[in-house]
Design an enzyme around this catalytic site. Structure first.
Site, mmCIF file in Angstrom:
data_model
loop_
_atom_site.group_PDB
_atom_site.id
_atom_site.type_symbol
_atom_site.label_atom_id
_atom_site.label_comp_id
_atom_site.label_asym_id
_atom_site.label_seq_id
_atom_site.Cartn_x
_atom_site.Cartn_y
_atom_site.Cartn_z
ATOM 1 N N LYS A 55 -16.756 4.691 -16.841
ATOM 2 C CA LYS A 55 -16.959 5.082 -18.246
ATOM 3 C C LYS A 55 -15.999 6.211 -18.605
ATOM 4 C CE LYS A 55 -21.702 3.440 -18.242
ATOM 5 N NZ LYS A 55 -23.126 3.701 -18.003
ATOM 6 N N GLN A 99 -27.238 8.365 -17.310
ATOM 7 C CA GLN A 99 -27.167 7.197 -16.436
ATOM 8 C C GLN A 99 -28.510 6.969 -15.742
ATOM 9 O OE1 GLN A 99 -24.424 5.258 -16.309
ATOM 10 N NE2 GLN A 99 -25.262 3.869 -14.773
ATOM 11 N N ASP A 122 -26.419 4.249 -26.029
ATOM 12 C CA ASP A 122 -27.024 3.231 -25.160
ATOM 13 C C ASP A 122 -28.017 2.351 -25.927
ATOM 14 O OD1 ASP A 122 -26.327 2.957 -22.469
ATOM 15 O OD2 ASP A 122 -27.474 4.718 -21.839
HETATM 16 N N1 GUN Z 1 -27.577 2.064 -15.515
HETATM 17 C C1 GUN Z 1 -27.066 0.817 -15.401
HETATM 18 N N2 GUN Z 1 -26.582 0.393 -16.584
HETATM 19 C C2 GUN Z 1 -26.785 1.396 -17.456
HETATM 20 C C3 GUN Z 1 -26.482 1.560 -18.852
HETATM 21 O O1 GUN Z 1 -25.932 0.692 -19.514
HETATM 22 N N3 GUN Z 1 -26.852 2.752 -19.384
HETATM 23 C C4 GUN Z 1 -27.470 3.719 -18.663
HETATM 24 N N4 GUN Z 1 -27.803 4.840 -19.291
HETATM 25 N N5 GUN Z 1 -27.755 3.601 -17.389
HETATM 26 C C5 GUN Z 1 -27.418 2.446 -16.792
#
Ligand code: GUN
Length: 298
Positions: A55, A99, A122
């Protein structure tokens, strides 16, 4: 036998990242600052570390500011909530992503509820889910939004199509069904208690599989010519002499590709869309936070 079109999510995601990057540059020229995404990682989960690293790199490549916060695994819930509140208040931060999963001493729902819904890139906040549900402007979780983009790119109009979503999670299944309804498809949500799942799936013009079970959907469940979107990423046990098992989706690809009209591969289908859509959501957040109209057609 004809073979299904392979839906190239990797190429679509690369184009989306490129477009978002161009708009981010224009945003910076207009406002004097880049769109900013804050990503918080608690602990050292190896998969999460890889995602957070990806990211960060994607943000930089798309002309965005990336604020990474890596906290130790024993961080208290109060400390994490305080950081989220600090990010909510920071005008350089347009999007806040914590995350998941979080360590057991931290209540995930409490953390998500603390994120400012206008920075919830998200789309996990109950306000975001509510906005999607009633058709208000907000943020949609990245994976289902990526799936609907691929389907609209493929078909243009989804009106009147029969869609079956397998899986009812808050992050994929439920928002996916909502997006398909909004696109005028007729939607069935199937799950672990669904009777005659194969028959239900066989009626679908569009199948979205998001259950997390390796190759569960078989080729003879697929209606000839249907579009198959495979959200699953599952690692099979390693073959003898190999260190790692193969990555497969929730759909038995070779079988399904012999029947379907189009299908996403794993890897290289839905997976790459998630980060590209996260950048897209961050760009949109930046525009809204700066009281500018977000670019059209994204
Ligand atoms: N963990 C795995 N995929 C994601 C996601 O798209 N967002 C977040 N916040 N955590 C994750």
């Amino acid at each position: 036998m004809t073979q299904a079109t392979r839906i190239d999510g990797k190429a679509f995601a690369a184009r989306l990242r490129e477009t978002v990057g161009e708009h981010a540059l224009a945003f910076a020229q207009k406002t004097g600052r880049k769109p900013g995404l804050a990503v918080v990682l608690v602990g050292e989960d190896p998969a999460s570390q890889v995602y957070v690293g990806s990211k960060h790199k994607a943000c930089i490549a798309a002309n965005m500011e990336s604020f990474e916060h890596r906290l130790p695994a024993d961080t208290s819930e109060a400390d994490l909530l305080a950081l989220v509140e600090q990010l909510n208040a920071d005008p350089a931060v347009d999007g806040v992503l914590v995350q998941l999963p979080l360590p057991p001493q931290i209540d995930e729902q409490k953390v998500i509820a603390t994120i400012d819904p206008d920075k919830d890139v998200d789309g996990f906040h109950v306000i975001s889910a509510g906005r999607l549900s009633v058709g208000q402007e907000g943020f949609v979780p990245c994976t289902p939004l990526g799936c609907i983009m691929l389907l609209k790119d493929l078909h243009g109009d989804l009106s009147g199509m029969d869609a079956v979503v397998i899986g009812r999670s808050n992050i994929v299944g439920k928002p996916m069904a909502q997006l398909l309804v909004d696109a005028n498809a007729t939607v069935t949500i199937a799950h672990s208690r669904t009777k005659n799942l194969a028959e239900v799936v066989r009626r679908a013009d569009i199948v979205v599989a998001a259950v997390g079970r390796a190759e569960m959907v078989r080729g003879d469940w697929i209606k000839p010519g249907a579009s198959v979107i495979d959200v699953g990423i599952n690692r099979l046990p390693p073959e003898p002499g190999k260190e790692k098992g193969r990555l497969v989706g929730d759909v038995a690809y070779d079988e399904a590709a012999a029947v379907a009209g189009a299908i996403t591969p794993v890897p290289g289908g839905v997976g790459p869309m998630t980060i590209a859509v996260l950048l897209r959501n961050t760009l949109v957040a930046a525009h809204r936070n700066a009281s500018l109209d977000p670019p059209e057609g994204l």
